[in-house]
Design an enzyme around this catalytic site. Structure first.
Site, mmCIF file in Angstrom:
data_model
loop_
_atom_site.group_PDB
_atom_site.id
_atom_site.type_symbol
_atom_site.label_atom_id
_atom_site.label_comp_id
_atom_site.label_asym_id
_atom_site.label_seq_id
_atom_site.Cartn_x
_atom_site.Cartn_y
_atom_site.Cartn_z
ATOM 1 N N LYS A 283 0.579 -1.005 -0.047
ATOM 2 C CA LYS A 283 -0.255 -0.513 -0.058
ATOM 3 C C LYS A 283 0.484 1.485 -0.058
ATOM 4 O O LYS A 283 0.611 2.237 -0.754
ATOM 5 C CB LYS A 283 -1.379 0.171 1.220
ATOM 6 C CG LYS A 283 -1.618 0.700 1.019
ATOM 7 C CD LYS A 283 -1.289 2.135 1.438
ATOM 8 C CE LYS A 283 -3.370 2.672 1.346
ATOM 9 N NZ LYS A 283 -2.175 4.736 2.844
ATOM 10 N N ASP A 299 -3.991 4.957 -15.699
ATOM 11 C CA ASP A 299 -5.592 4.508 -15.045
ATOM 12 C C ASP A 299 -4.460 4.128 -13.711
ATOM 13 O O ASP A 299 -4.070 2.325 -13.572
ATOM 14 C CB ASP A 299 -6.304 3.014 -16.094
ATOM 15 C CG ASP A 299 -7.281 2.495 -15.017
ATOM 16 O OD1 ASP A 299 -7.093 2.741 -13.824
ATOM 17 O OD2 ASP A 299 -8.164 1.829 -16.258
HETATM 18 C C1 MEV Z 1 1.010 4.295 4.807
HETATM 19 O O1 MEV Z 1 0.091 5.229 3.939
HETATM 20 C C2 MEV Z 1 2.075 3.594 4.123
HETATM 21 C C3 MEV Z 1 2.492 2.343 5.269
HETATM 22 O O2 MEV Z 1 1.890 1.631 5.727
HETATM 23 C C4 MEV Z 1 3.167 1.961 4.642
HETATM 24 C C5 MEV Z 1 4.207 0.800 5.368
HETATM 25 O O3 MEV Z 1 3.475 0.277 6.250
HETATM 26 O O4 MEV Z 1 5.325 0.202 5.124
HETATM 27 C C6 MEV Z 1 3.461 3.505 6.566
#
Ligand code: MEV
Length: 447
Positions: A283, A299
Site C-alpha cells: 500500500k 489508470d
Molecule cells: C501509509 O499510508 C503507508 C505505510 O503504512 C506503508 C508501510 O507500512 O510500509 C506507512
C-alpha cells in the site's frame, strides 16, 4: 428532504436538474449544498464541459492536491515528479527519499518489455485437434480482418506481436482463448486492444460458420467475451538504488549506518513472509505509484490490479520490494509491471495531466514507467526508514495537526502557537479543540 430516493431518467436531467434532485433528496440544507457543489465548477465553461465529458452524471468536481516531489535522479536524469494524493506525508516522504538517493547515484530503472495482452474467451464443442491443426489459417484470418484497426499502430511501430490458442479444456470443458499480444507504443492501448479483440471474436465466429458445412451444423462456437488483460507481467519495470552500507546515515535515526541497513533488510523480509505486513507494505508503494499515475492521467485501478497480481505470482501475496547487503553494499529494488501511456486518452485531454507530462520532459511510455517505478521505490524507502526509526506518526502528526487546525479555522497565530504546544504532545481532535478554546478564551480576557 424528500422521501422517495429513487429516480428514473436521472441521466437525462440537465446538470442543474441533477444537482437539484440530489440536494433535495439527500441533504438537509439543499440550498447550501447546491451552492457549495456549484462553487467547485470551473470558471471556464469550455474546461468544465471537458471535465463533465470524462464521465457521466457529473454534478461537480472533486479537487485533490497536486504536489511536486523534486530531486528525483532517474537513470542519470533529474525530474520534479508530479503527485496527486490526498494523504498527508506522502509527497514529503517521496521528496526526502529522492533527495537522499540523489547524492548516492540516484535510481536505476530497467524496463524489460512493453507487451500487453488480451483474450477472446470462447467455448467450442468440436474436436480440439481441429482447432490446433487449423490455427495457423485462423491466425492469418484474424490478422487480416483486424488490419483496418491495426494499420495505424503498425505505422507507429507497434501492432499485434503474437496470437496464440490457449486451451483450458482440462479445467473447463470446451473452454478456449485466443490470446493476442500487442505493442501499443507510447499509448496505454486499452481501446486499441479491445477493438482488435472484438474484431477477433467476429472473425472466429464467422470462421466456424463459413469454413465448412460440418463445422457449421455439428459444432457450436460461443464467444463469451473479448477483453484485454490488466495483468501485464511483461511490462516490467525494475527500479533499484544501491550504495555502500557506510553511506546509509539517516537523519534523525540513532542507528549506525550498518544497524540501519540490517534493520531495513529485516523489515523488507517481513513483507516477504507475512501477507498482513505485505499488504500494508505494498500500500505504501502504491501511495507513490498511484499519485504519479493519477497526475499523468493514467489508470490507477489497472496499475493496482496488476501490481497486486504480480505480488501474488508465487501463490502467496508478498511485498513488491527486495533488499540485499553484499560486500558491504546495500541494494534495494522494486519489481513491478506497469501498463501506462503518455499519448492518447486522458493523458492528452486532461489539462493538468498534459502539464505533468510536460513537467517530466514529455517522456516516452518507457521513461514514464521508470519515473513511476522510482517513485514507488522512493515511497517504500521513506516508509520503511520511518517505521524502523522514529515511527510514522511523528511526521503524520505534524500534518494531521495542521489539518485539524484548518478545520477549526485557526488563524496563523493560533497555528504557530498550536505547533509549538504540540511539539512534544499527542495530537488528537479533542486536545487541539481544548488548546484552541483555552487560547481563544485567554485572548478574549486580554482584550
Ligand atoms: C501509509 O499510508 C503507508 C505505510 O503504512 C506503508 C508501510 O507500512 O510500509 C506507512
Amino acid at each position: 428532504m424528500q422521501e422517495n430516493k429513487t429516480i428514473k431518467g436521472f441521466s437525462k436531467l440537465s446538470k442543474l436538474g441533477k444537482i437539484r434532485w440530489v440536494v433535495e433528496h439527500f441533504f438537509t440544507e439543499p440550498d447550501v449544498v447546491m451552492k457549495e457543489l456549484k462553487s467547485y465548477w470551473l470558471q471556464n465553461e469550455a474546461q468544465q464541459q471537458l471535465f463533465d465529458g470524462f464521465s457521466e452524471n457529473t454534478i461537480s468536481n472533486f479537487p485533490l492536491p497536486y504536489g511536486i516531489a523534486p530531486n528525483f535522479v532517474i537513470n542519470g536524469k533529474t525530474y520534479a515528479v508530479p503527485m496527486v494524493i490526498e494523504e498527508s506525508s506522502v509527497v514529503a516522504a517521496a521528496s526526502s527519499a529522492a533527495k537522499f538517493w540523489m547524492t548516492r547515484g540516484g535510481f536505476q530503472v530497467e524496463i524489460k518489455n512493453m507487451i500487453k495482452s488480451g483474450h477472446v474467451h470462447f467455448y467450442w464443442d468440436g474436436p480440439e485437434e481441429y482447432l490446433v491443426n487449423n490455427f495457423e489459417t485462423v491466425k492469418r484470418l484474424l490478422i487480416n480482418d483486424a488490419k483496418p484497426i491495426t494499420q495505424n499502430m503498425e505505422n507507429r511501430g507497434g501492432g499485434i506481436t503474437n496470437i496464440e490458442l490457449i486451451s483450458f479444456t482440462s479445467t473447463e470443458k470446451n473452454y478456449y482463448q485466443i490470446k493476442g499480444s500487442f505493442d501499443t507504443c507510447d499509448s496505454m492501448g486499452a481501446n486499441f486492444i479491445n477493438s482488435v479483440l472484438e474484431q477477433f471474436s467476429k472473425t472466429i465466429s464467422m470462421y466456424f460458420l463459413t469454413v465448412n458445412e460440418k463445422l457449421k451444423t455439428e459444432f457450436n462456437c460461443e464467444v463469451i467475451m473479448s477483453i484485454l488483460s490488466n495483468y501485464t507481467p511483461e511490462c516490467l519495470a525494475i527500479a533499484k538504488v544501491s550504495c555502500p552500507v557506510n553511506q546509509l546515515h539517516v537523519g534523525d535515526a540513532e542507528l549506525t549506518a550498518k544497524e540501519f541497513a540490517s534493520r531495513f533488510c529485516r523489515a523488507i523480509k517481513m513483507a516477504q513472509i507475512d501477507t498482513f505486513r505485505a499488504t500494508t507494505h505494498n500500500k505504501g508503494i502504491f501511495n507513490g505509484i498511484d499519485a504519479v499515475v493519477l497526475a499523468t492521467g493514467n489508470d490507477f485501478r489497472a496499475i493496482e490490479a496488476c501490481g497486486h497480481t504480480h505480488a501474488s505470482r508465487d501463490g502467496m501475496y508478498k511485498g513488491l520490494t527486495n533488499c540485499a547487503i553484499e560486500n558491504d553494499v546495500f541494494s534495494f529494488w522494486l519489481e513491478i509491471p506497469l501498463a501506462i501511456g503518455t499519448v492518447g486518452g486522458l493523458t492528452s485531454l486532461h489539462p493538468i495531466a498534459k502539464r505533468s507530462l510536460e513537467l517530466l520532459g514529455s517522456p516516452t511510455a518507457k521513461e514514464l514507467m521508470a519515473i513511476i517505478a522510482a517513485t514507488g521505490l522512493a515511497q517504500n524507502f521513506a516508509a520503511i526508514k520511518s517505521l524502523i526509526t522514529t515511527g510514522i506518526q511523528k511526521g503524520h502528526m505534524k500534518l494531521h495537526l495542521l489539518n485539524i487546525l484548518q478545520t477549526m479555522q485557526a488563524t496563523p497565530e493560533e497555528v504557530a502557537s498550536a505547533q509549538a504546544h504540540f511539539q512534544d504532545r499527542i495530537v488528537s481532535f479533542a486536545a487541539v479543540r481544548e488548546f484552541l478554546d483555552l487560547y481563544r478564551n485567554k485572548l478574549k480576557k486580554i482584550s
